[in-house]
Design a protein around this motif. Structure first.
Motif, PDB file in Angstrom:
ATOM      1  N   SER A  82     -10.245   2.486   5.925  1.00  0.00           N
ATOM      2  CA  SER A  82      -8.887   1.848   5.881  1.00  0.00           C
ATOM      3  C   SER A  82      -8.844   1.589   4.259  1.00  0.00           C
ATOM      4  N   ASN A  83      -7.504   1.997   3.897  1.00  0.00           N
ATOM      5  CA  ASN A  83      -7.165   1.572   2.625  1.00  0.00           C
ATOM      6  C   ASN A  83      -7.071   0.219   2.367  1.00  0.00           C
ATOM      7  N   PHE A  84      -6.853  -0.536   3.497  1.00  0.00           N
ATOM      8  CA  PHE A  84      -6.633  -1.956   3.413  1.00  0.00           C
ATOM      9  C   PHE A  84      -8.128  -2.491   3.034  1.00  0.00           C
ATOM     10  N   LYS A  85      -9.153  -2.217   3.845  1.00  0.00           N
ATOM     11  CA  LYS A  85     -10.570  -2.532   3.752  1.00  0.00           C
ATOM     12  C   LYS A  85     -10.984  -2.222   2.231  1.00  0.00           C
ATOM     13  N   ILE A 143       0.325 -10.541   0.348  1.00  0.00           N
ATOM     14  CA  ILE A 143      -0.534  -9.234   0.692  1.00  0.00           C
ATOM     15  C   ILE A 143       0.121  -8.773   1.869  1.00  0.00           C
ATOM     16  N   PRO A 198      -0.107  -5.480   4.053  1.00  0.00           N
ATOM     17  CA  PRO A 198      -0.820  -4.296   4.346  1.00  0.00           C
ATOM     18  C   PRO A 198       0.099  -3.431   5.443  1.00  0.00           C
ATOM     19  N   TRP A 209       0.960  -1.246   0.149  1.00  0.00           N
ATOM     20  CA  TRP A 209       0.024  -0.118   0.034  1.00  0.00           C
ATOM     21  C   TRP A 209       0.669   1.230   0.095  1.00  0.00           C
ATOM     22  N   GLU A 243      -1.767   4.655   4.447  1.00  0.00           N
ATOM     23  CA  GLU A 243      -2.620   3.666   5.199  1.00  0.00           C
ATOM     24  C   GLU A 243      -3.402   4.977   6.220  1.00  0.00           C
ATOM     25  N   TYR A 273       6.636  -1.171   8.631  1.00  0.00           N
ATOM     26  CA  TYR A 273       6.549  -1.375   7.376  1.00  0.00           C
ATOM     27  C   TYR A 273       7.847  -1.174   6.471  1.00  0.00           C
ATOM     28  N   ARG A 331       0.287  -1.700   8.586  1.00  0.00           N
ATOM     29  CA  ARG A 331      -0.622  -2.013   9.937  1.00  0.00           C
ATOM     30  C   ARG A 331      -0.395  -0.811  10.974  1.00  0.00           C
ATOM     31  N   GLU A 367      -8.521  -2.066  10.423  1.00  0.00           N
ATOM     32  CA  GLU A 367      -8.818  -2.737   9.173  1.00  0.00           C
ATOM     33  C   GLU A 367     -10.003  -2.717   8.782  1.00  0.00           C
TER      34      GLU A 367
END
Ligand code: 6PG
Length: 254
Positions: free
Chosen positions: A92-95, A112, A114, A79, A82, A128, A116, A87
């Motif tokens: 959330s960009n993950f969602k 994947i 993400p 990503w 975020e 990250y 966090r 999540e």
């Protein structure tokens, strides 16, 4: 008929009728770049954005029409930024990517990656950065095959906002962004990482973006004031897919 692609100052621009057309073109580029990446490196490593504009692109690439054109077992998803929310939060960009794409394509869980953000921006950014180094290796800069970006009305991209000190960041790959309220804080990739990418794709749609698009891409454009204008891959290609509404103020200037 294929819409013409113009190139000025190293930036490719393609103006398409609307968000639907942009999304289809983005899918076609995603598939094309994935094939080149598989051929050259046996994997396709992508960094994805949040925001409203890419939602249709995510749904399309995950739709039965297109999803089988990608070998998801060799795709890795990161990503670009975020929000520091759980999540399952709508922000959330993950969602966003989970709901529209990850829930419907056969991508292995370990592919994947993400961001966090649950423990706050500092810790999230640090973790990250470690995750990226583990994946790309400790030495040298990470090189994404494709980075998908949007632009805000103020010219921000990822979570790099105009006037932020982060614009000058040269060493960190990932940085915390404090926006005054914990739920608004974010984590973002930095410009040096974005600018190492092999391909960068901006998706921009709607009247509200017409002024910033003119300011960045028009003849009199002054890119320095706008983080999105500072995205110039050092040896990659940047392409802006813009709809007619967002392009309306710059069209006569190019
Ligand atoms: C985010 C982004 C951000 C976004 C722009 C444009 O997480 O919100 O990564 O940089 O791309 O704000 O957003 P829209 O697509 O909603 O206009």
């Amino acid at each position: 008929m294929e819409t013409p692609v113009t190139e000025a100052r190293g930036v490719r621009v393609q103006i398409l009728p609307d968000l639907e057309a942009i999304s289809h073109q983005a899918v076609s580029l995603f598939i094309k770049i994935s094939k080149t990446s598989f051929g050259e490196r046996d994997r396709f490593v992508v960094a994805l954005s949040g925001g409203t504009t890419p939602r249709r692109f995510y749904s399309l690439i995950g739709s039965p029409l297109y999803r089988e054109e990608v070998d998801w077992s060799r795709v890795h998803l990161f990503w670009v930024d975020e929000r520091c929310v759980p999540e399952e939060d709508e922000a959330s960009n993950f969602k966003l990517v989970f709901d529209t794409l990850l829930s419907v394509v056969p991508i292995p869980r370990e592919n994947i990656h993400p961001m966090r953000a649950g423990e706050g921006p500092d810790q999230g950014a640090g973790e990250y950065e470690k995750e990226m180094k583990k994946f790309f290796g400790e030495s040298g800069s990470p090189v994404f095959d494709l980075v998908l970006l949007g632009v805000g009305e103020d010219g921000h991209t990822a979570s790099l906002f105009p006037g932020s000190d982060l614009i000058q960041e040269r060493s960190r790959l990932v940085a915390p962004v404090y926006l005054g309220e914990p739920k608004k804080d974010r984590i973002t990739l930095t410009l040096p990482v974005l600018n190492q990418a092999r391909h960068i794709l901006f998706l921009v749609a709607g009247h509200s973006k017409a002024e910033v698009v003119r300011a960045i891409l028009g003849k009199e454009g002054h890119q320095e004031g706008y983080p999105a204008g500072l995205v110039h891959p050092v040896r990659g290609q940047v392409t802006w897919l813009i709809d007619e509404e967002a392009a309306s103020k710059m069209k006569d200037e190019r």
